[in-house]
Scaffold this active site. Structure first.
Site, mmCIF file in Angstrom:
data_model
loop_
_atom_site.group_PDB
_atom_site.id
_atom_site.type_symbol
_atom_site.label_atom_id
_atom_site.label_comp_id
_atom_site.label_asym_id
_atom_site.label_seq_id
_atom_site.Cartn_x
_atom_site.Cartn_y
_atom_site.Cartn_z
ATOM 1 N N CYS A 48 27.666 38.615 145.656
ATOM 2 C CA CYS A 48 29.091 38.923 145.624
ATOM 3 C C CYS A 48 29.679 38.907 144.222
ATOM 4 O O CYS A 48 30.773 39.419 144.015
ATOM 5 C CB CYS A 48 29.858 37.955 146.519
ATOM 6 S SG CYS A 48 29.741 36.243 145.982
ATOM 7 N N ARG A 116 25.086 26.395 147.058
ATOM 8 C CA ARG A 116 23.697 26.474 147.484
ATOM 9 C C ARG A 116 23.331 27.836 148.061
ATOM 10 O O ARG A 116 22.154 28.113 148.288
ATOM 11 C CB ARG A 116 23.410 25.390 148.532
ATOM 12 C CG ARG A 116 23.826 23.989 148.124
ATOM 13 C CD ARG A 116 23.250 23.580 146.778
ATOM 14 N NE ARG A 116 21.800 23.565 146.797
ATOM 15 C CZ ARG A 116 21.042 23.578 145.715
ATOM 16 N NH1 ARG A 116 21.597 23.630 144.513
ATOM 17 N NH2 ARG A 116 19.733 23.548 145.813
ATOM 18 N N ALA A 197 28.246 36.309 156.441
ATOM 19 C CA ALA A 197 28.911 36.209 157.733
ATOM 20 C C ALA A 197 28.338 35.044 158.527
ATOM 21 O O ALA A 197 29.075 34.294 159.187
ATOM 22 C CB ALA A 197 28.743 37.514 158.511
#
Length: 437
Positions: A48, A116, A197
């Site tokens: 991301c 993590r 998700a």
């Protein structure tokens, strides 16, 4: 073989550019290998807030050509001009490659320091490259060492012990913005069925949320909720769920996104406010939704700014583990790099010995004298090879293995063959169903 990396992260460029660079990331390794002899292996790490390509080239002189080939491929896949792509990536070679990847895998280079999730993303990057046949042996060892380092940091330090992650910080922000901190009373719509998700679902459950609906533009929501709980949505049921939602969370990064005008129409009669959390690098939600009445938009930049600082002591300890692991990896790699040269020298010497013994046997037959001659010659050869073997290890430890190889080629005419570059391994995970954050 020489390892190198191209790195574009949140620390150096804006996330919008990172997202644009990442377009077509899944095909870059294969296309680069087929398009340029300067690239003998490639692993892509796209998350991301970073887009990094780890590659292997035949020689140090080939790195620039390999970089140019990758920049050209990225430009073609992303639609960005080559100059912009080139400026967006910093290039690392030598020990900098392992030092950076190990720090990334340990969570030291994340927007939320100590998170993590990145360790799993590093593992999946290697598995994907092995599945696609683009992971060279050197890159396999690099990524395996990075994963081991991440485990060591997690086991030996307090870094990340609070369980912080991009998702958890985003949910904390949403809690602060909510009229009520009680997640058990909230209705949540999650976009995406990938790793992020899954992590989001797990954290929502931990906070007591039970009313969770999941939408996937690829139609995988039903299979996703079958193992995690929740309600699957399709295109027909999505608008009604969004209209009733208190929170919607974007984790898919798909080509389909919620536009501001569309959301305004859907929420026209909704009395409660909406918090939109966009964790997708390529935006699941139109940035303009944050301008709508009653809608609060949280983005990756919001998370980065709100992420708490880890304790200095934990960071120092983790950095020491990373540096030590990177140094050990480089020493092992340098020692390994002369293995082929040592094997080539031994093979050359033993071939000379065998040829000489053939002449001895042709003249004297298989007599005791011939056996004594062979025994004496083999012992002498063993002694002669001892010093060059030890010297090879010493030179490799000092980064001078190329000097050793050149000497063999100059003095003996020995051509040192490099080990096979492709480390093919059966991938235990089917990645065709993964959506990225």
């Amino acid at each position: 073989m020489v390892l190198f990396s191209l790195v574009a992260t949140h620390a150096d460029i804006d996330l919008e550019t990172v997202a644009q660079l990442s377009n077509g990331a899944s095909g870059i390794a294969t296309s680069a290998l087929s398009g340029s002899p300067a690239v003998t292996g490639a692993v892509v790490l796209a998350t991301c807030n970073r887009y990094e390509i780890y590659g292997e080239a035949p020689h140090a002189d080939d790195v620039e050509a390999a970089r140019a080939a990758l920049v050209s491929e990225i430009s073609g896949l992303s639609g960005l001009n080559e100059q912009l792509v080139s400026r967006s990536f910093s290039t690392r070679t030598g020990p900098e490659v392992s030092q950076h990847l190990f720090a990334v895998s340990a969570g030291l280079d994340s927007a939320v320091v100590g998170e993590r999730e990145i360790a799993g993303q590093v593992r999946r990057a290697l598995i994907t490259a092995q599945h696609e046949g683009t992971a060279s042996s050197g890159l396999v060892r690099l990524f395996q060492a990075a994963s081991k380092t991440a485990k060591d940091v997690g086991a030996q330090t307090a870094l990340g012990s609070r369980g912080l992650s991009i998702v958890s910080v985003a949910l904390d922000l949403a809690t602060d913005l909510s009229e009520s901190p009680d997640w058990s009373a909230k209705k949540v719509v999650v976009f995406g069925t990938g790793a992020y998700a899954g992590a989001t679902m797990a954290l929502l459950r931990e906070r007591g949320c039970t009313d969770i609906s999941v939408f996937s533009s690829s139609g995988r929501a039903e299979a996703f909720v079958a193992t995690r709980g929740g309600t699957s949505l399709d295109s027909d049921s999505l608008p009604l769920a969004v209209a009733a939602a208190d929170v919607m969370i974007g984790c898919s990064g798909s080509d389909t996104r919620v536009e501001a005008g569309e959301l305004a129409e859907i929420r026209a009669d909704s009395p409660q406010p909406l918090i939109a959390i966009d964790l997708a690098l390529t935006h699941d939600f139109d940035p303009e939704v944050g301008q709508l009445d009653g809608v609060e938009l949280l983005t990756l930049e919001s998370v980065r700014l709100a992420a708490p600082q880890e304790q200095a002591e934990s960071l120092t300890q983790a950095s020491g583990i990373v540096s030590g692991a990177a140094q050990a990896f480089e020493q092992e790699r340098e020692a390994r790099s002369v293995d082929s040269a040592i094997v080539a020298l031994r093979r050359h010497t033993m071939n000379v010995l065998d040829a000489e013994m053939e002449r001895v046997r042709a003249r004297h037959g298989c007599t005791a004298a011939a056996e004594e001659v062979e025994f004496a010659l083999r012992r002498m050869v063993k002694q002669l090879l001892h010093v060059p073997t030890v010297r090879a290890r010493e030179l490799a430890a000092n980064g001078q293995q190329d000097d050793y190889v050149s000497a063999l080629e100059t003095l003996y005419g020995i051509t040192v063959e490099q080990p096979a570059t492709a480390a093919q391994a059966e991938c235990p995970v089917d990645h065709r169903g993964l959506e990225t954050a």
